[in-house]
Design an enzyme around this catalytic site. Sequence first.
Site, mmCIF file in Angstrom:
data_model
loop_
_atom_site.group_PDB
_atom_site.id
_atom_site.type_symbol
_atom_site.label_atom_id
_atom_site.label_comp_id
_atom_site.label_asym_id
_atom_site.label_seq_id
_atom_site.Cartn_x
_atom_site.Cartn_y
_atom_site.Cartn_z
ATOM 1 N N ILE A 167 -1.840 -4.015 12.235
ATOM 2 C CA ILE A 167 -2.912 -3.171 12.781
ATOM 3 C C ILE A 167 -3.301 -3.638 14.187
ATOM 4 O O ILE A 167 -3.617 -2.833 15.063
ATOM 5 C CB ILE A 167 -4.150 -3.177 11.845
ATOM 6 N N CYS B 150 -2.235 -18.648 20.406
ATOM 7 C CA CYS B 150 -3.580 -19.126 20.071
ATOM 8 C C CYS B 150 -3.832 -19.038 18.570
ATOM 9 O O CYS B 150 -3.705 -17.972 17.973
ATOM 10 C CB CYS B 150 -4.616 -18.278 20.824
ATOM 11 N N ASP B 151 -4.181 -20.170 18.004
ATOM 12 C CA ASP B 151 -4.641 -20.182 16.614
ATOM 13 C C ASP B 151 -6.166 -20.045 16.686
ATOM 14 O O ASP B 151 -6.841 -20.934 17.227
ATOM 15 C CB ASP B 151 -4.225 -21.506 15.951
ATOM 16 N N VAL B 152 -6.680 -18.959 16.150
ATOM 17 C CA VAL B 152 -8.122 -18.698 16.302
ATOM 18 C C VAL B 152 -8.991 -19.753 15.624
ATOM 19 O O VAL B 152 -10.184 -19.852 15.912
ATOM 20 C CB VAL B 152 -8.523 -17.283 15.788
ATOM 21 N N SER C 25 -12.902 -4.438 5.747
ATOM 22 C CA SER C 25 -11.909 -3.835 4.853
ATOM 23 C C SER C 25 -12.644 -2.974 3.835
ATOM 24 O O SER C 25 -13.860 -3.113 3.651
ATOM 25 C CB SER C 25 -11.174 -4.962 4.120
ATOM 26 N N TYR D 165 -11.029 -13.229 -0.347
ATOM 27 C CA TYR D 165 -10.812 -12.280 0.744
ATOM 28 C C TYR D 165 -11.985 -11.288 0.809
ATOM 29 O O TYR D 165 -12.531 -11.014 1.887
ATOM 30 C CB TYR D 165 -9.491 -11.534 0.493
HETATM 31 N N1 LIG Z 1 -3.201 -4.110 6.017
HETATM 32 C C1 LIG Z 1 -4.235 -3.798 5.274
HETATM 33 O O1 LIG Z 1 -4.082 -3.180 4.197
HETATM 34 C C2 LIG Z 1 -5.615 -4.122 5.711
HETATM 35 C C3 LIG Z 1 -5.872 -5.061 6.702
HETATM 36 N N2 LIG Z 1 -7.167 -5.358 7.043
HETATM 37 C C4 LIG Z 1 -7.444 -6.362 8.049
HETATM 38 O O2 LIG Z 1 -6.811 -6.043 9.268
HETATM 39 C C5 LIG Z 1 -6.485 -7.234 9.960
HETATM 40 C C6 LIG Z 1 -5.034 -7.209 10.366
HETATM 41 O O3 LIG Z 1 -4.242 -7.203 9.207
HETATM 42 P P1 LIG Z 1 -2.756 -6.676 9.154
HETATM 43 O O4 LIG Z 1 -2.381 -6.079 10.425
HETATM 44 O O5 LIG Z 1 -2.620 -5.904 7.934
HETATM 45 O O6 LIG Z 1 -2.008 -8.054 8.911
HETATM 46 P P2 LIG Z 1 -0.779 -8.728 9.653
HETATM 47 O O7 LIG Z 1 -0.410 -9.891 8.823
HETATM 48 O O8 LIG Z 1 0.258 -7.729 10.000
HETATM 49 O O9 LIG Z 1 -1.430 -9.194 11.022
HETATM 50 C C7 LIG Z 1 -2.282 -10.272 11.139
HETATM 51 C C8 LIG Z 1 -1.990 -10.952 12.445
HETATM 52 O O10 LIG Z 1 -2.906 -12.041 12.575
HETATM 53 C C9 LIG Z 1 -2.175 -13.157 13.017
HETATM 54 N N3 LIG Z 1 -2.845 -14.380 12.610
HETATM 55 C C10 LIG Z 1 -2.950 -14.889 11.373
HETATM 56 N N4 LIG Z 1 -3.580 -16.057 11.402
HETATM 57 C C11 LIG Z 1 -3.892 -16.283 12.690
HETATM 58 C C12 LIG Z 1 -4.556 -17.337 13.367
HETATM 59 N N5 LIG Z 1 -5.005 -18.411 12.703
HETATM 60 N N6 LIG Z 1 -4.725 -17.250 14.691
HETATM 61 C C13 LIG Z 1 -4.237 -16.179 15.366
HETATM 62 N N7 LIG Z 1 -3.599 -15.155 14.789
HETATM 63 C C14 LIG Z 1 -3.434 -15.217 13.462
HETATM 64 C C15 LIG Z 1 -0.814 -13.011 12.385
HETATM 65 O O11 LIG Z 1 0.163 -13.800 13.031
HETATM 66 C C16 LIG Z 1 -0.568 -11.530 12.526
HETATM 67 O O12 LIG Z 1 0.045 -11.196 13.725
HETATM 68 C C17 LIG Z 1 -6.860 -8.396 9.047
HETATM 69 O O13 LIG Z 1 -8.138 -8.874 9.399
HETATM 70 C C18 LIG Z 1 -6.920 -7.743 7.685
HETATM 71 O O14 LIG Z 1 -7.772 -8.417 6.810
HETATM 72 C C19 LIG Z 1 -8.234 -4.733 6.458
HETATM 73 C C20 LIG Z 1 -8.029 -3.812 5.497
HETATM 74 C C21 LIG Z 1 -6.713 -3.418 5.037
HETATM 75 C C1 LIG Z 2 -4.724 -7.026 -5.049
HETATM 76 C C2 LIG Z 2 -4.111 -7.447 -3.759
HETATM 77 C C3 LIG Z 2 -3.952 -6.372 -2.802
HETATM 78 C C4 LIG Z 2 -3.143 -6.818 -1.636
HETATM 79 C C5 LIG Z 2 -3.111 -5.757 -0.605
HETATM 80 C C6 LIG Z 2 -2.864 -6.310 0.707
HETATM 81 C C7 LIG Z 2 -3.725 -6.202 1.717
HETATM 82 C C8 LIG Z 2 -4.925 -5.450 1.647
HETATM 83 C C9 LIG Z 2 -5.919 -5.755 2.450
HETATM 84 C C10 LIG Z 2 -7.164 -5.087 2.359
HETATM 85 O O1 LIG Z 2 -8.080 -5.417 3.084
HETATM 86 C C11 LIG Z 2 -7.329 -3.981 1.370
HETATM 87 C C12 LIG Z 2 -8.306 -4.342 0.346
HETATM 88 C C13 LIG Z 2 -8.154 -4.249 -0.968
HETATM 89 C C14 LIG Z 2 -6.918 -4.039 -1.683
HETATM 90 C C15 LIG Z 2 -6.913 -2.737 -2.323
HETATM 91 C C16 LIG Z 2 -6.442 -2.491 -3.491
HETATM 92 C C17 LIG Z 2 -5.952 -3.468 -4.411
HETATM 93 C C18 LIG Z 2 -6.384 -3.129 -5.764
HETATM 94 C C19 LIG Z 2 -6.547 -4.410 -6.501
HETATM 95 C C20 LIG Z 2 -7.087 -4.227 -7.856
HETATM 96 O O2 LIG Z 2 -7.693 -3.231 -8.174
HETATM 97 O O3 LIG Z 2 -6.921 -5.137 -8.650
#
Ligand SMILES: NC(=O)C1=CN([C@@H]2O[C@H](COP(=O)(O)OP(=O)(O)OC[C@H]3O[C@@H](n4cnc5c(N)ncnc54)[C@H](O)[C@@H]3O)[C@@H](O)[C@H]2O)C=CC1
Ligand SMILES: CCCCC/C=C\C=C\C(=O)C/C=C\C/C=C\CCCC(=O)O
Length: 282
Positions: free
Chosen positions: A19, A66-68, A143, A156
């Site tokens: 994202i 950068c590690d946040v 989320s 989480y």
């Molecule tokens: N994919 C999903 O279903 C959802 C994602 N989110 C949130 O959106 C955000 C992005 O997630 P995604 O794009 O799905 O995951 P992703 O794993 O594709 O991206 C996360 C990025 O953060 C970087 N990262 C991880 N630890 C780090 C650190 N210590 N310092 C700097 N960078 C670091 C990773 O290298 C990666 O590029 C997260 O906060 C996640 O919780 C929220 C809801 C749903």
């Molecule tokens: C149960 C693990 C879900 C892993 C999905 C991966 C990333 C999702 C990140 C989100 O922020 C989305 C939040 C919730 C997950 C949504 C549905 C999972 C349903 C889990 C359950 O009902 O047990």
Amino acid sequence: MAHSLNGKVALVTGGASGIGACTVRSLLEEGAKHVAVLDIEVEAGNVLQNELNTKYGENKVTFIECDVTNKETLVGAFNAVQEQNGYIDVVVNNAGILDDTPENFERTININLTSLIRSSLHSWKIMHKEKGGSGGTIINFSSVAGLLKFEAIPIYSATKTAVLKFSTCLGDETHYTRSGVRVLAMCFGVTDTPILENNTKLFDETAKINFKEFKLQRPESAGKAVTEAYKQGTSASVWLSNADEPALDVTKDHSKSMESALKVYLKMQQQKKKHQQQKQQQ
Ligand SMILES: NC(=O)C1=CN([C@@H]2O[C@H](COP(=O)(O)OP(=O)(O)OC[C@H]3O[C@@H](n4cnc5c(N)ncnc54)[C@H](O)[C@@H]3O)[C@@H](O)[C@H]2O)C=CC1
Ligand SMILES: CCCCC/C=C\C=C\C(=O)C/C=C\C/C=C\CCCC(=O)O
């Protein structure tokens, strides 16, 4: 009043993939002058930087390793972006992991919450109108796990609920009037990114979901939703981006998010129950 991204300098944590990377693309599409991408993934960060500088022009994107969770590195990255560009108008706190294992839960809290708060407070200090800044926007990633209850991922979910509360408090009108710093919170539904690959590292193995059975949101929709929220959102607003639907302001009525999100998650719950029943029968 709609806000414009034209000519703005932005910083995206964790912007090398998923994202975050789609948010970087969307910021550039909307006219951002420069986007700094902070991430631990050096190869992905450099590939993205090179691709986008070829597409949008030299020095539009800078990747910074950068590690946040490292205070010095994080502040150093902010300083470098300010030195290069004069100011930072937009900070997107995207970096996050989903690892609810007892061994790693502290890192989840550290990345998803502690570092997000540190980055927000640093941004606030730079942007605050009474501290010499010119205002700006902080966008924090929560989320649907901050809105609904997913018992499989308690740690989480705790971080994402806290992000939501932190952002709506920091962005409250009483602060905004003085600071000129807008704070928005984004709540995404399950989106097709590498985070799903870590779906094995669950709090409770019985909750394993087979995401291949679901039509997941495209990360491009999530990235677009971030810039839509930027353009329309008032400070302390909460936005839902789910199932490729347009970004929805759910600040006043979280039940709207329930309505949209539940369609998808009820099916997941059913799948989970079936999985549990099968396990019990074994
Ligand atoms: N994919 C999903 O279903 C959802 C994602 N989110 C949130 O959106 C955000 C992005 O997630 P995604 O794009 O799905 O995951 P992703 O794993 O594709 O991206 C996360 C990025 O953060 C970087 N990262 C991880 N630890 C780090 C650190 N210590 N310092 C700097 N960078 C670091 C990773 O290298 C990666 O590029 C997260 O906060 C996640 O919780 C929220 C809801 C749903
Ligand atoms: C149960 C693990 C879900 C892993 C999905 C991966 C990333 C999702 C990140 C989100 O922020 C989305 C939040 C919730 C997950 C949504 C549905 C999972 C349903 C889990 C359950 O009902 O047990």
